[in-house]
Motif scaffolding. Sequence first.
Motif, mmCIF file in Angstrom:
data_model
loop_
_atom_site.group_PDB
_atom_site.id
_atom_site.type_symbol
_atom_site.label_atom_id
_atom_site.label_comp_id
_atom_site.label_asym_id
_atom_site.label_seq_id
_atom_site.Cartn_x
_atom_site.Cartn_y
_atom_site.Cartn_z
ATOM 1 N N HIS A 140 16.967 17.455 -11.901
ATOM 2 C CA HIS A 140 15.672 16.766 -11.827
ATOM 3 C C HIS A 140 15.142 16.474 -13.231
ATOM 4 N N LEU A 141 15.245 17.436 -14.130
ATOM 5 C CA LEU A 141 14.809 17.206 -15.505
ATOM 6 C C LEU A 141 15.664 16.121 -16.159
ATOM 7 N N ALA A 142 16.958 16.107 -15.845
ATOM 8 C CA ALA A 142 17.839 15.074 -16.403
ATOM 9 C C ALA A 142 17.369 13.685 -15.982
ATOM 10 N N ARG A 143 16.978 13.530 -14.714
ATOM 11 C CA ARG A 143 16.495 12.220 -14.256
ATOM 12 C C ARG A 143 15.168 11.863 -14.923
ATOM 13 N N TYR A 144 14.330 12.859 -15.149
ATOM 14 C CA TYR A 144 13.077 12.612 -15.871
ATOM 15 C C TYR A 144 13.377 12.104 -17.286
ATOM 16 N N VAL A 145 14.298 12.764 -17.975
ATOM 17 C CA VAL A 145 14.664 12.341 -19.330
ATOM 18 C C VAL A 145 15.239 10.929 -19.304
ATOM 19 N N ALA A 146 16.101 10.655 -18.335
ATOM 20 C CA ALA A 146 16.730 9.333 -18.241
ATOM 21 C C ALA A 146 15.692 8.234 -18.057
ATOM 22 N N SER A 147 14.589 8.552 -17.370
ATOM 23 C CA SER A 147 13.545 7.550 -17.134
ATOM 24 C C SER A 147 12.675 7.308 -18.365
ATOM 25 N N ALA B 95 -0.677 17.553 -11.189
ATOM 26 C CA ALA B 95 0.117 17.699 -12.408
ATOM 27 C C ALA B 95 1.437 18.369 -12.060
ATOM 28 N N VAL B 96 2.530 17.722 -12.384
ATOM 29 C CA VAL B 96 3.852 18.113 -11.883
ATOM 30 C C VAL B 96 4.787 18.477 -13.034
ATOM 31 N N HIS B 97 5.555 19.537 -12.836
ATOM 32 C CA HIS B 97 6.587 19.934 -13.803
ATOM 33 C C HIS B 97 7.833 19.072 -13.605
ATOM 34 N N PRO B 98 8.532 18.668 -14.676
ATOM 35 C CA PRO B 98 9.695 17.795 -14.523
ATOM 36 C C PRO B 98 10.920 18.449 -13.890
ATOM 37 N N GLU B 99 10.853 19.751 -13.576
ATOM 38 C CA GLU B 99 11.929 20.357 -12.787
ATOM 39 C C GLU B 99 11.767 20.068 -11.298
ATOM 40 N N CYS B 100 10.672 19.389 -10.907
ATOM 41 C CA CYS B 100 10.481 18.977 -9.520
ATOM 42 C C CYS B 100 11.302 17.719 -9.228
ATOM 43 N N LYS B 101 11.472 17.441 -7.946
ATOM 44 C CA LYS B 101 12.214 16.260 -7.533
ATOM 45 C C LYS B 101 11.578 14.984 -8.091
ATOM 46 N N GLU B 102 12.409 13.966 -8.287
ATOM 47 C CA GLU B 102 11.944 12.706 -8.860
ATOM 48 C C GLU B 102 10.824 12.089 -8.031
ATOM 49 N N GLU B 103 10.955 12.125 -6.704
ATOM 50 C CA GLU B 103 9.937 11.515 -5.862
ATOM 51 C C GLU B 103 8.619 12.284 -5.918
ATOM 52 N N VAL B 104 8.683 13.592 -6.175
ATOM 53 C CA VAL B 104 7.466 14.390 -6.363
ATOM 54 C C VAL B 104 6.810 14.006 -7.688
ATOM 55 N N GLN B 105 7.602 13.816 -8.720
ATOM 56 C CA GLN B 105 7.059 13.384 -10.011
ATOM 57 C C GLN B 105 6.327 12.048 -9.887
ATOM 58 N N HIS B 106 6.850 11.152 -9.039
ATOM 59 C CA HIS B 106 6.235 9.831 -8.882
ATOM 60 C C HIS B 106 4.856 9.913 -8.222
ATOM 61 N N GLU B 107 4.573 11.007 -7.538
ATOM 62 C CA GLU B 107 3.273 11.203 -6.890
ATOM 63 C C GLU B 107 2.218 11.759 -7.845
ATOM 64 N N ALA B 108 2.620 12.087 -9.068
ATOM 65 C CA ALA B 108 1.761 12.843 -9.977
ATOM 66 C C ALA B 108 0.848 11.949 -10.809
ATOM 67 N N ASP B 109 -0.242 12.544 -11.277
ATOM 68 C CA ASP B 109 -1.076 11.920 -12.289
ATOM 69 C C ASP B 109 -0.506 12.159 -13.682
ATOM 70 N N VAL B 110 0.194 13.275 -13.839
ATOM 71 C CA VAL B 110 0.821 13.604 -15.113
ATOM 72 C C VAL B 110 2.029 14.479 -14.838
ATOM 73 N N VAL B 111 3.083 14.297 -15.634
ATOM 74 C CA VAL B 111 4.291 15.120 -15.552
ATOM 75 C C VAL B 111 4.497 15.757 -16.916
ATOM 76 N N GLY B 112 4.748 17.060 -16.942
ATOM 77 C CA GLY B 112 4.960 17.700 -18.231
ATOM 78 C C GLY B 112 5.345 19.154 -18.110
ATOM 79 N N SER B 113 5.735 19.721 -19.236
ATOM 80 C CA SER B 113 6.056 21.144 -19.313
ATOM 81 C C SER B 113 4.792 21.961 -19.101
ATOM 82 N N THR B 114 4.949 23.267 -19.005
ATOM 83 C CA THR B 114 3.767 24.105 -18.785
ATOM 84 C C THR B 114 2.765 23.961 -19.934
ATOM 85 N N SER B 115 3.252 23.880 -21.171
ATOM 86 C CA SER B 115 2.327 23.714 -22.293
ATOM 87 C C SER B 115 1.683 22.334 -22.270
ATOM 88 N N GLN B 116 2.432 21.306 -21.865
ATOM 89 C CA GLN B 116 1.869 19.961 -21.786
ATOM 90 C C GLN B 116 0.833 19.852 -20.667
#
Length: 341
Positions: free
Chosen positions: A193-200, A237-258
């Motif tokens: 899931h993180l790999a797909r986030y990076v690829a995007s 707010a969604v962590h990038p280890e979540c599924k890609e479609e879950v990330q698309h539902e978010a207002d923000v995607v980021g690490s815990t510090s972000q």
Amino acid sequence: MSHMPAVDTPDHAPLEYTPQVAEATDHIYPKVRHLVTEAEWQLYAPLIDAIDRLKRERNACVLAHNYQAPEIFYGISDYVGDSLGLARQAAQSTADVIVMCGVHFMAETAKLLNPERTVLIPDTEAGCSLAESITPADIRELRRQHPGMPVVTYVNTSAAVKAECDICCTSSNAVEIVESLDSDRVIFLPDGHLARYVASHTDVEIISWRGVCIVHDEFRVSDMRALRRQHPGIRVAVHPECKEEVQHEADVVGSTSQLQGYIDAERPEKIALITECTMSGNLSSQFPDTEFIQPCSLCPYMKKITLAKVYESLRTLEPTVEIPDAIAQGARAALARMLAV
């Protein structure tokens, strides 16, 4: 005080909630009052006081991940943060003893960056589903299939896996690390899931692995939409280890510090952190004007670390983290390259 509750430590020496313990720890309780009952606190406080004394005796510091329970996060930690933050603190530490209140790969990272110091992991079974999803042999096979392609490994891997890779990354710097390699194609592992986030977020072609975090992989799009229906105006707010479609539902995607930085900057009225839910409780003390809605998913590995185990670990200086020199050299180089970037 008519009754002094006591907690049995692993060596069976009872620690009591005395007036002296109360005086030493009462300044901490307001931070966790909404998360920890008074009865629970009277069990935790003697351990917190005893750990504090052992830290001074051992010249020890405690590093605590954002997913640790509040009595650890606020009660005994010297430094808190995500895996990148803890790696930086470990690299800068001057303590003789480092106690990792996190999972095993984090303790290995601290040892790699502090080879001459004692690094303790209070429970050796505090593992990680991502770290267990890939082996050094898997990486050697990937290199055979993709000769000459650089290999980036998420820090959520064993030292033996890091030793087979070129550079490490965390969720907060993954895109930056990939783009620093000046390559059109990169192997990125182990979190798919993180790999797909990076690829995007980059033009670099990403060759990914199939690993997942058992906590973040649980969340579903239906959960996100239900949150918005039940709490109009909520930020998600969604962590990038979540599924890609879950990330698309978010207002923000980021690490815990972000994600923490987002809350600090935006100060939302309501927010749901789509990550390990202990983090919401910990941040609720820091941001009292924000209501944290918790769609809870707990990490069973993080929860293996307890105050009693930290106390026993500091008392006995066990279990220690040891890494064979042949592995440590390569793993340390991969970490050093990340920290340099």
